[in-house]
Motif scaffolding. Structure first.
Motif, PDB file in Angstrom:
ATOM      1  N   UNK A 130     -22.119  20.243  17.362  1.00 35.13           N
ATOM      2  CA  UNK A 130     -22.630  19.515  18.513  1.00 35.13           C
ATOM      3  C   UNK A 130     -22.426  18.025  18.287  1.00 35.13           C
ATOM      4  N   UNK A 131     -22.046  17.306  19.353  1.00 36.35           N
ATOM      5  CA  UNK A 131     -21.780  15.872  19.228  1.00 36.35           C
ATOM      6  C   UNK A 131     -23.022  15.091  18.844  1.00 36.35           C
ATOM      7  N   UNK A 132     -24.196  15.530  19.307  1.00 31.72           N
ATOM      8  CA  UNK A 132     -25.413  14.786  19.033  1.00 31.72           C
ATOM      9  C   UNK A 132     -25.818  14.840  17.566  1.00 31.72           C
ATOM     10  N   UNK A 133     -25.210  15.727  16.811  1.00 30.50           N
ATOM     11  CA  UNK A 133     -25.462  15.743  15.373  1.00 30.50           C
ATOM     12  C   UNK A 133     -24.885  14.498  14.704  1.00 30.50           C
ATOM     13  N   UNK A 134     -23.968  13.795  15.403  1.00 34.49           N
ATOM     14  CA  UNK A 134     -23.336  12.589  14.858  1.00 34.49           C
ATOM     15  C   UNK A 134     -24.102  11.327  15.228  1.00 34.49           C
ATOM     16  N   UNK A 135     -25.340  11.487  15.662  1.00 37.18           N
ATOM     17  CA  UNK A 135     -26.079  10.356  16.206  1.00 37.18           C
ATOM     18  C   UNK A 135     -26.218   9.211  15.213  1.00 37.18           C
ATOM     19  N   UNK A 136     -26.245   9.507  13.910  1.00 35.09           N
ATOM     20  CA  UNK A 136     -26.400   8.449  12.919  1.00 35.09           C
ATOM     21  C   UNK A 136     -25.102   8.124  12.169  1.00 35.09           C
ATOM     22  N   UNK A 137     -24.079   8.933  12.336  1.00 38.35           N
ATOM     23  CA  UNK A 137     -22.841   8.730  11.583  1.00 38.35           C
ATOM     24  C   UNK A 137     -22.185   7.379  11.852  1.00 38.35           C
ATOM     25  N   UNK A 138     -22.082   6.920  13.124  1.00 40.84           N
ATOM     26  CA  UNK A 138     -21.425   5.621  13.350  1.00 40.84           C
ATOM     27  C   UNK A 138     -22.160   4.442  12.736  1.00 40.84           C
ATOM     28  N   UNK A 139     -23.439   4.622  12.426  1.00 41.36           N
ATOM     29  CA  UNK A 139     -24.201   3.512  11.855  1.00 41.36           C
ATOM     30  C   UNK A 139     -23.725   3.151  10.453  1.00 41.36           C
ATOM     31  N   UNK A 140     -22.896   4.008   9.872  1.00 42.00           N
ATOM     32  CA  UNK A 140     -22.306   3.665   8.574  1.00 42.00           C
ATOM     33  C   UNK A 140     -21.431   2.425   8.677  1.00 42.00           C
ATOM     34  N   UNK A 141     -20.995   2.091   9.900  1.00 44.82           N
ATOM     35  CA  UNK A 141     -20.214   0.870  10.099  1.00 44.82           C
ATOM     36  C   UNK A 141     -20.978  -0.370   9.636  1.00 44.82           C
ATOM     37  N   UNK A 142     -22.291  -0.304   9.726  1.00 43.12           N
ATOM     38  CA  UNK A 142     -23.100  -1.456   9.327  1.00 43.12           C
ATOM     39  C   UNK A 142     -22.867  -1.789   7.857  1.00 43.12           C
ATOM     40  N   UNK A 143     -22.672  -0.756   7.042  1.00 41.73           N
ATOM     41  CA  UNK A 143     -22.459  -0.970   5.610  1.00 41.73           C
ATOM     42  C   UNK A 143     -21.120  -1.641   5.328  1.00 41.73           C
ATOM     43  N   UNK A 144     -20.240  -1.693   6.328  1.00 36.98           N
ATOM     44  CA  UNK A 144     -18.901  -2.244   6.133  1.00 36.98           C
ATOM     45  C   UNK A 144     -18.751  -3.647   6.716  1.00 36.98           C
ATOM     46  N   UNK A 145     -19.872  -4.267   7.085  1.00 40.07           N
ATOM     47  CA  UNK A 145     -19.854  -5.598   7.665  1.00 40.07           C
ATOM     48  C   UNK A 145     -20.097  -6.658   6.604  1.00 40.07           C
ATOM     49  N   UNK A 146     -19.928  -7.920   7.014  1.00 38.95           N
ATOM     50  CA  UNK A 146     -20.117  -9.000   6.041  1.00 38.95           C
ATOM     51  C   UNK A 146     -21.579  -9.366   5.843  1.00 38.95           C
TER      52      UNK A 146
ATOM     53  N   UNK B  70     -24.113  17.257   9.311  1.00 40.04           N
ATOM     54  CA  UNK B  70     -24.451  18.606   8.844  1.00 40.04           C
ATOM     55  C   UNK B  70     -25.962  18.792   8.790  1.00 40.04           C
ATOM     56  N   UNK B  71     -26.666  17.737   8.380  1.00 42.66           N
ATOM     57  CA  UNK B  71     -28.126  17.805   8.324  1.00 42.66           C
ATOM     58  C   UNK B  71     -28.717  17.783   9.727  1.00 42.66           C
ATOM     59  N   UNK B  72     -28.209  16.890  10.574  1.00 46.45           N
ATOM     60  CA  UNK B  72     -28.793  16.700  11.902  1.00 46.45           C
ATOM     61  C   UNK B  72     -28.510  17.863  12.843  1.00 46.45           C
ATOM     62  N   UNK B  73     -27.563  18.717  12.505  1.00 49.55           N
ATOM     63  CA  UNK B  73     -27.285  19.857  13.390  1.00 49.55           C
ATOM     64  C   UNK B  73     -28.499  20.773  13.523  1.00 49.55           C
ATOM     65  N   UNK B  74     -29.406  20.694  12.567  1.00 54.06           N
ATOM     66  CA  UNK B  74     -30.608  21.526  12.634  1.00 54.06           C
ATOM     67  C   UNK B  74     -31.720  20.853  13.442  1.00 54.06           C
ATOM     68  N   UNK B  75     -31.491  19.599  13.842  1.00 55.01           N
ATOM     69  CA  UNK B  75     -32.525  18.864  14.570  1.00 55.01           C
ATOM     70  C   UNK B  75     -32.026  18.332  15.911  1.00 55.01           C
ATOM     71  N   UNK B  76     -30.913  18.874  16.385  1.00 56.35           N
ATOM     72  CA  UNK B  76     -30.324  18.395  17.629  1.00 56.35           C
ATOM     73  C   UNK B  76     -31.311  18.574  18.767  1.00 56.35           C
ATOM     74  N   UNK B  77     -31.499  17.467  19.528  1.00 56.62           N
ATOM     75  CA  UNK B  77     -32.449  17.501  20.632  1.00 56.62           C
ATOM     76  C   UNK B  77     -31.910  16.625  21.752  1.00 56.62           C
ATOM     77  N   UNK B  78     -32.316  16.897  22.978  1.00 62.04           N
ATOM     78  CA  UNK B  78     -31.830  16.138  24.128  1.00 62.04           C
ATOM     79  C   UNK B  78     -32.188  14.667  24.034  1.00 62.04           C
ATOM     80  N   UNK B  79     -33.275  14.328  23.336  1.00 62.66           N
ATOM     81  CA  UNK B  79     -33.684  12.923  23.251  1.00 62.66           C
ATOM     82  C   UNK B  79     -32.697  12.086  22.445  1.00 62.66           C
TER      83      UNK B  79
END
Length: 707
Positions: free
Chosen positions: A174-190, A212-221
């Motif tokens: 599910x796409x919503x399982x990736x809700x926190x994955x893009x935030x890894x970009x923050x670690x790549x900033x100056x 993989x972890x968030x797939x068990x907590x996927x919610x509409x919110x």
């Protein structure tokens, strides 16, 4: 229906065969064998049979591969849509990479893995929706992580990153399982130290583990979290992570342009007043106001000023996201619109653009009162951008009968502003400077009528290069101008009013081109492109293809990958100046560093701590760096070209005994548009010749001492 789907799969496999055949050129390119007959191939030392074998592969593999994979094509045709589309995308991405980097392993292995996964799981419902746009920022952070880890070419990193994201997406379900994955970009900033932002493994771990972890907590919110938090933050982080400033560790100082804000900021830090003692020509915020505030908090050096501008300036990405969301009605479309502006280079970190974008967004949300308030503040930050926004909102509010709340907001905020200016004693000078002094010298900065890019051709030949970024904005402006004229002549229609709002601002901003040939509206054009795709979905695919061609992702990723592998300046000729406190934290060109060193030498040896010099070289930044008082209001010679202003400058110098020297070098690099300063202000030059005499010369730096 299955027959048509199978045909599509066979076409994809044929394309894959062509891709593999193209990659085989690296195999067939061999040294000439002993005894090869003399010819061009022998002279160039390559096997003359290679071209025949390569062309044979191009002929046969597109035919053989679909036949060999007919059973898989049939299975995929009977499976779910996502499996077929994934195969097509995998093949096209592989073709894209192989056309720039011939590698047989990359042509076969990643694509084969995707095809195998799709064939095995073809009947599983993976719930692909428009929310899967979240995979784009996830891919970007994965790509950067792989580059940072090292050991891969940019081309290989693209394919490996895409493969990792696809495998994790299949596993997450599910796409919503990736809700926190893009935030890894923050670690790549100056915002992080160099070793931390280039570590790579921490960002890659977040991309792989959190879905993989968030797939068990996927919610509409999670939808709200994605729309309101993740998308804008990912845009902000990517704009930072891929920037030259992050790659080089420090921003680059612009000796001429940075002086426009640093000189006023220097005067404000000394307690002097805007408009009375120094002229903030572009606007109080843009010319020194923001910088003075930043340096009071972070420290009075140019590095602190730039750090503040990088942090605040990139908030433009979030503001544009909000505007695009209001125009398109789609969070995913808004994200792609801002990303498109970044890829095309239209996005630049401008503090002066943030509040106009916020005001336009508020207007689209029918918050006219707030839009009026923000517009007045935008005028204080940057007068030209504020005026564009002011006129745009007046027209838009008139059309939808919302003038009263808009005018209320404008009047209330303007009244507060004028009261504050009156309290500080700058109200009268503000009006004189803004509406008399600055407009009176506009002609001094105007360039030629029209300077099109070399690629531009006569109509309709220009259409052949319409998607070249250097050409596109010129054509886009013409199209937008015509569309705006048509819409403004019609009664208001709710679905078109957002487009009209952007169109009016874009047309008005052409004033920037009339003076300095700036095309400030590129970021808004990206929003209109996505609006077209969302509004007219039947044309979404050709619009998307055109947008991809315009974005030139190959070039963009190649440049980003190259910059991420850099350490320090990516070009020679840039140095740091650590022995001058206010010059720390940025890179200077070697020529500018030499000018600064020579100026500091003269100022230290020839002037007392409370004495200063008169700059006749448009080098206002030197007052800031040497901590000397600027004895006139203007930071450039062009601002006092009128006879009255020249007499005022002369009077100020005559009445100020602290002015002990004048910097008068006439090197071309110290002029505006190549026009000699002596020609711009002949009365001032005559005064210098009569009352000053040569005292110091080193390189491009020339000082005359007061007689």
């Amino acid at each position: 229906m299955n027959e048509r789907r199978e045909l599509w799969m066979s076409g994809a496999f044929a394309t894959w065969g062509l891709t593999i055949a193209i990659a085989l050129i690296s195999v067939w390119t061999r040294p000439a064998p002993a005894g090869q007959l003399p010819g061009v191939a022998t002279a160039l030392n390559y096997d003359a049979h290679g071209p025949f074998r390569w062309i044979l592969g191009l002929m046969l593999l597109p035919i053989v591969l679909p036949l060999a994979l007919r059973t898989i094509a049939r299975h995929l045709a009977a499976g779910r849509t996502w499996a077929r589309h994934s195969v097509i995308v995998a093949v096209l991405v592989t073709l894209w990479i192989i056309t720039t980097y011939r590698n047989v392993a990359l042509a076969i292995i990643p694509c084969a893995i995707v095809i195998a996964i799709c064939a095995l799981l073809r009947d599983r419902d993976l719930a692909f929706t428009r929310a899967d746009v979240v995979l784009v920022p996830t891919f970007v952070t994965t790509f950067l992580a792989i580059i940072d880890i090292g050991g891969f070419s940019v081309n290989g990193a693209v394919l490996i990153a895409a493969l990792i994201v696809f495998i994790v997406r299949v596993a997450a379900g599910n796409a919503y399982a990736f809700v926190f994955a893009p935030l890894a970009l923050i670690l790549q900033t100056n915002f992080f130290a160099r070793d931390q932002r280039y570590f790579g493994w921490h960002a890659l771990a977040i991309v792989v583990i959190t879905p993989i972890v968030m797939r068990f907590f996927v919610h509409a919110r999670f939808r709200k979290t994605l729309v309101l938090f993740v998308f804008p933050l990912a845009l902000y982080a990517y704009a930072n992570a891929m920037s030259r400033e992050t790659a080089e560790g420090k921003p680059r100082a612009d000796f001429f342009e940075d002086g426009h804000s640093l000189l006023p900021a220097s005067e404000y830090l000394r307690g002097e007043r805007p408009y009375v003692d120094v002229l903030p020509a572009h606007g109080l915020g843009e010319d020194g106001g923001f910088d003075a505030l930043a340096m009071r908090v972070l420290g009075p050096d140019i590095g602190a000023r730039w750090r503040a501008r990088l942090v605040v300036g990139n908030l433009l990405s979030c503001a544009l996201y909000a505007l695009a969301f209001a125009v398109t009605g789609s969070a995913e479309g808004a994200f792609l619109a801002v990303l498109l502006s970044i890829l095309t280079g239209a996005y630049t970190m401008h503090i002066r653009m943030i509040l106009p974008v916020v005001a336009l967004t508020l207007a689209l949300r029918r918050r006219w009162l707030l839009a009026g308030i923000v517009t007045v503040v935008a005028c204080v930050i940057s007068l030209d951008f504020g005026v564009f926004t002011f006129v745009t909102l007046l027209v838009a509010a008139f059309r939808v009968r919302a003038l009263r709340p808009l005018l209320t907001g404008l009047a209330a905020s303007a009244l507060v502003l004028f009261v504050l200016f009156a309290v500080f004693g700058i109200l009268g000078p503000f009006f004189v400077s803004t509406f008399a002094d600055t407009p009176s010298v506009a002609a001094a900065y105007t360039l030629q009528m029209f300077s099109p890019p070399d690629l531009m051709k006569a109509f309709p030949d220009v259409l052949s290069v319409a998607l070249e970024p250097a050409v596109f904005l010129y054509l886009a402006w013409c199209v937008v101008a015509i569309a705006t004229a048509l819409l403004i002549a019609r009664h208001p229609r709710r679905r078109f009013e957002p487009v009209l709002l952007l169109g009016i601002w874009i047309v008005l901003s052409a004033i920037s081109y009339a003076e300095r040939h700036h095309l400030r509206f590129g970021v808004l054009v990206s929003i209109l492109i996505v609006w077209l795709a969302v509004r007219y979905r039947r044309f979404a695919i050709p619009i998307a293809i055109a947008a991809i061609a315009l974005a030139q992702p190959t070039t963009h990723l190649a440049v980003v990958g190259w910059m991420r592998q850099s350490r320090g300046p990516i070009e020679p000729g840039w140095v740091a100046i650590d022995n001058l406190p206010r010059a720390r934290g940025v890179w200077f060109s070697e020529k500018d560093a030499a000018v600064i060193a020579s100026t500091q030498k003269y100022v230290t040896l020839a002037l007392k701590p409370d004495e200063t010099f008169f700059d006749f070289t448009n080098s206002g930044i030197l007052y800031f760096l040497t901590r000397r008082d600027c004895p006139v209001r203007e930071y450039e010679v062009a601002f006092y070209e009128t006879e009255a202003k020249q007499h005022e400058v002369i009077r100020r110098r005559e009445s100020n005994p602290k002015i002990r020297a004048a910097m008068v070098s006439q090197a071309p690099r110290f002029t505006v548009d190549g026009v000699a300063n002596a020609a711009r202000a002949p009365l001032v030059w005559q005064y210098l010749e009569q009352h000053f005499e040569p005292d110091f010369e080193e390189g491009d730096v020339v000082f005359w001492r007061r007689k």
